[in-house]
Design a protein around this motif. Structure first.
Motif, PDB file in Angstrom:
ATOM      1  N   ASP A 228       0.849  -1.193   0.000  1.00  0.00           N
ATOM      2  CA  ASP A 228       0.000   0.000   0.000  1.00  0.00           C
ATOM      3  C   ASP A 228       0.881   1.237   0.000  1.00  0.00           C
ATOM      4  N   VAL A 229       0.326   2.318  -0.532  1.00  0.00           N
ATOM      5  CA  VAL A 229       0.978   3.613  -0.505  1.00  0.00           C
ATOM      6  C   VAL A 229      -0.010   4.584   0.125  1.00  0.00           C
ATOM      7  N   ILE A 230       0.404   5.196   1.225  1.00  0.00           N
ATOM      8  CA  ILE A 230      -0.446   6.133   1.945  1.00  0.00           C
ATOM      9  C   ILE A 230       0.043   7.542   1.642  1.00  0.00           C
ATOM     10  N   GLU A 231      -0.864   8.364   1.120  1.00  0.00           N
ATOM     11  CA  GLU A 231      -0.514   9.750   0.808  1.00  0.00           C
ATOM     12  C   GLU A 231      -0.862  10.604   2.025  1.00  0.00           C
ATOM     13  N   THR A 232       0.157  11.231   2.613  1.00  0.00           N
ATOM     14  CA  THR A 232      -0.053  11.980   3.850  1.00  0.00           C
ATOM     15  C   THR A 232      -0.065  13.489   3.655  1.00  0.00           C
ATOM     16  N   GLY A 233       0.352  13.948   2.517  1.00  0.00           N
ATOM     17  CA  GLY A 233       0.449  15.388   2.287  1.00  0.00           C
ATOM     18  C   GLY A 233       1.896  15.833   2.249  1.00  0.00           C
ATOM     19  N   SER A 234       2.646  15.505   3.281  1.00  0.00           N
ATOM     20  CA  SER A 234       4.053  15.908   3.285  1.00  0.00           C
ATOM     21  C   SER A 234       4.916  14.924   2.500  1.00  0.00           C
ATOM     22  N   ASN A 235       4.770  13.644   2.768  1.00  0.00           N
ATOM     23  CA  ASN A 235       5.455  12.609   2.011  1.00  0.00           C
ATOM     24  C   ASN A 235       4.607  11.348   2.058  1.00  0.00           C
ATOM     25  N   ASP A 236       4.759  10.518   1.056  1.00  0.00           N
ATOM     26  CA  ASP A 236       4.040   9.249   1.055  1.00  0.00           C
ATOM     27  C   ASP A 236       4.655   8.322   2.097  1.00  0.00           C
ATOM     28  N   VAL A 237       3.888   7.324   2.481  1.00  0.00           N
ATOM     29  CA  VAL A 237       4.355   6.287   3.393  1.00  0.00           C
ATOM     30  C   VAL A 237       4.050   4.949   2.721  1.00  0.00           C
ATOM     31  N   TYR A 238       5.066   4.086   2.623  1.00  0.00           N
ATOM     32  CA  TYR A 238       4.913   2.791   1.986  1.00  0.00           C
ATOM     33  C   TYR A 238       4.651   1.729   3.047  1.00  0.00           C
ATOM     34  N   THR A 239       3.603   0.939   2.853  1.00  0.00           N
ATOM     35  CA  THR A 239       3.329  -0.199   3.721  1.00  0.00           C
ATOM     36  C   THR A 239       3.994  -1.410   3.092  1.00  0.00           C
ATOM     37  N   VAL A 240       4.927  -1.998   3.835  1.00  0.00           N
ATOM     38  CA  VAL A 240       5.662  -3.162   3.344  1.00  0.00           C
ATOM     39  C   VAL A 240       5.222  -4.379   4.134  1.00  0.00           C
ATOM     40  N   LYS A 241       4.755  -5.407   3.408  1.00  0.00           N
ATOM     41  CA  LYS A 241       4.461  -6.690   4.050  1.00  0.00           C
ATOM     42  C   LYS A 241       5.772  -7.449   4.090  1.00  0.00           C
ATOM     43  N   CYS A 242       6.275  -7.657   5.298  1.00  0.00           N
ATOM     44  CA  CYS A 242       7.589  -8.273   5.491  1.00  0.00           C
ATOM     45  C   CYS A 242       7.535  -9.783   5.264  1.00  0.00           C
ATOM     46  N   VAL A 243       8.693 -10.362   5.046  1.00  0.00           N
ATOM     47  CA  VAL A 243       8.778 -11.806   4.809  1.00  0.00           C
ATOM     48  C   VAL A 243       8.281 -12.599   6.013  1.00  0.00           C
ATOM     49  N   ASP A 244       8.310 -12.009   7.226  1.00  0.00           N
ATOM     50  CA  ASP A 244       7.822 -12.698   8.413  1.00  0.00           C
ATOM     51  C   ASP A 244       6.312 -12.519   8.609  1.00  0.00           C
ATOM     52  N   GLY A 245       5.645 -11.838   7.642  1.00  0.00           N
ATOM     53  CA  GLY A 245       4.191 -11.660   7.711  1.00  0.00           C
ATOM     54  C   GLY A 245       3.748 -10.369   8.371  1.00  0.00           C
ATOM     55  N   LYS A 246       4.651  -9.704   9.081  1.00  0.00           N
ATOM     56  CA  LYS A 246       4.305  -8.432   9.719  1.00  0.00           C
ATOM     57  C   LYS A 246       4.346  -7.316   8.686  1.00  0.00           C
ATOM     58  N   GLU A 247       3.809  -6.167   9.053  1.00  0.00           N
ATOM     59  CA  GLU A 247       3.868  -5.001   8.181  1.00  0.00           C
ATOM     60  C   GLU A 247       4.699  -3.915   8.844  1.00  0.00           C
TER      61      GLU A 247
END
Length: 178
Positions: free
Chosen positions: A129-148
């Motif tokens: 996912d890519v979250i647009e915050t206004g100042s900078n985007d934030v990338y949601t990374v699904k990690c290899v261990d299943g966490k984000e």
């Protein structure tokens, strides 16, 4: 011939009708709504599944702005009843008609499912996912261990993005991990 949806970029969604002459309010899904002034045509998905038979080309006849909306007049649609059936439908442009990107700019659509590696070479995961915050985007990374993990799109964190090879190299700053 199948529709290559990777060559399409969403630039808006028809929100509602505007006035009695067939104009529509479009909620822009592009970072710069002023780009509509330069567009000559857009593609409208009249269906639900991006099938080629559901895509129609609409020529823009007029563009103006009202609050957060772009008011668009399409050629050949002079009555609200003719265009009302497309309310809620997405509008696209082809990549060749897309705005030219500067260095270190990317289309959000190109970031999804890109592999993310830490600066030590270890695979971190993939962008979901890519979250647009206004100042900078934030990338949601699904990690290899299943966490984000959430990574701010800042130069201290995002070291390299290789869209062609679908790879991103990042530095995970202190405090971003559990």
């Amino acid at each position: 011939m199948a529709l290559d949806t990777e060559q399409l970029l969403q630039v808006g969604v028809i929100s509602s009708m505007h006035g009695v002459h067939g104009e529509v309010k479009v909620f822009p899904t592009t970072s710069d709504a002023n780009r509509y002034k330069k567009l000559k045509e857009v593609l409208l998905d009249t269906g639900k599944n991006m099938r080629e038979s559901d895509i129609i080309t609409l020529k823009l006849k007029g563009v103006k702005f009202f609050k957060q909306f772009v008011i668009v007049k399409f050629e050949g649609y002079d009555n609200p009843n003719d265009i009302e059936k497309y309310k809620g439908k997405p509008i696209y442009v082809t990549r060749e008609n897309a705005v030219k990107l500067s260095k270190d700019e990317y289309f959000v659509a190109d970031l999804y499912d890109i592999e993310v590696f830490e600066d030590n070479g270890d695979k971190l995961g993939v962008i979901v996912d890519v979250i647009e915050t206004g100042s900078n985007d934030v990338y949601t990374v699904k990690c290899v261990d299943g966490k984000e993990i959430l990574l701010p799109a800042i130069k201290q964190c995002i070291l390299d993005v290789d869209i062609e090879n679908r790879k991103m190299t990042v530095h995970v700053m202190d405090g971003l991990r559990d």
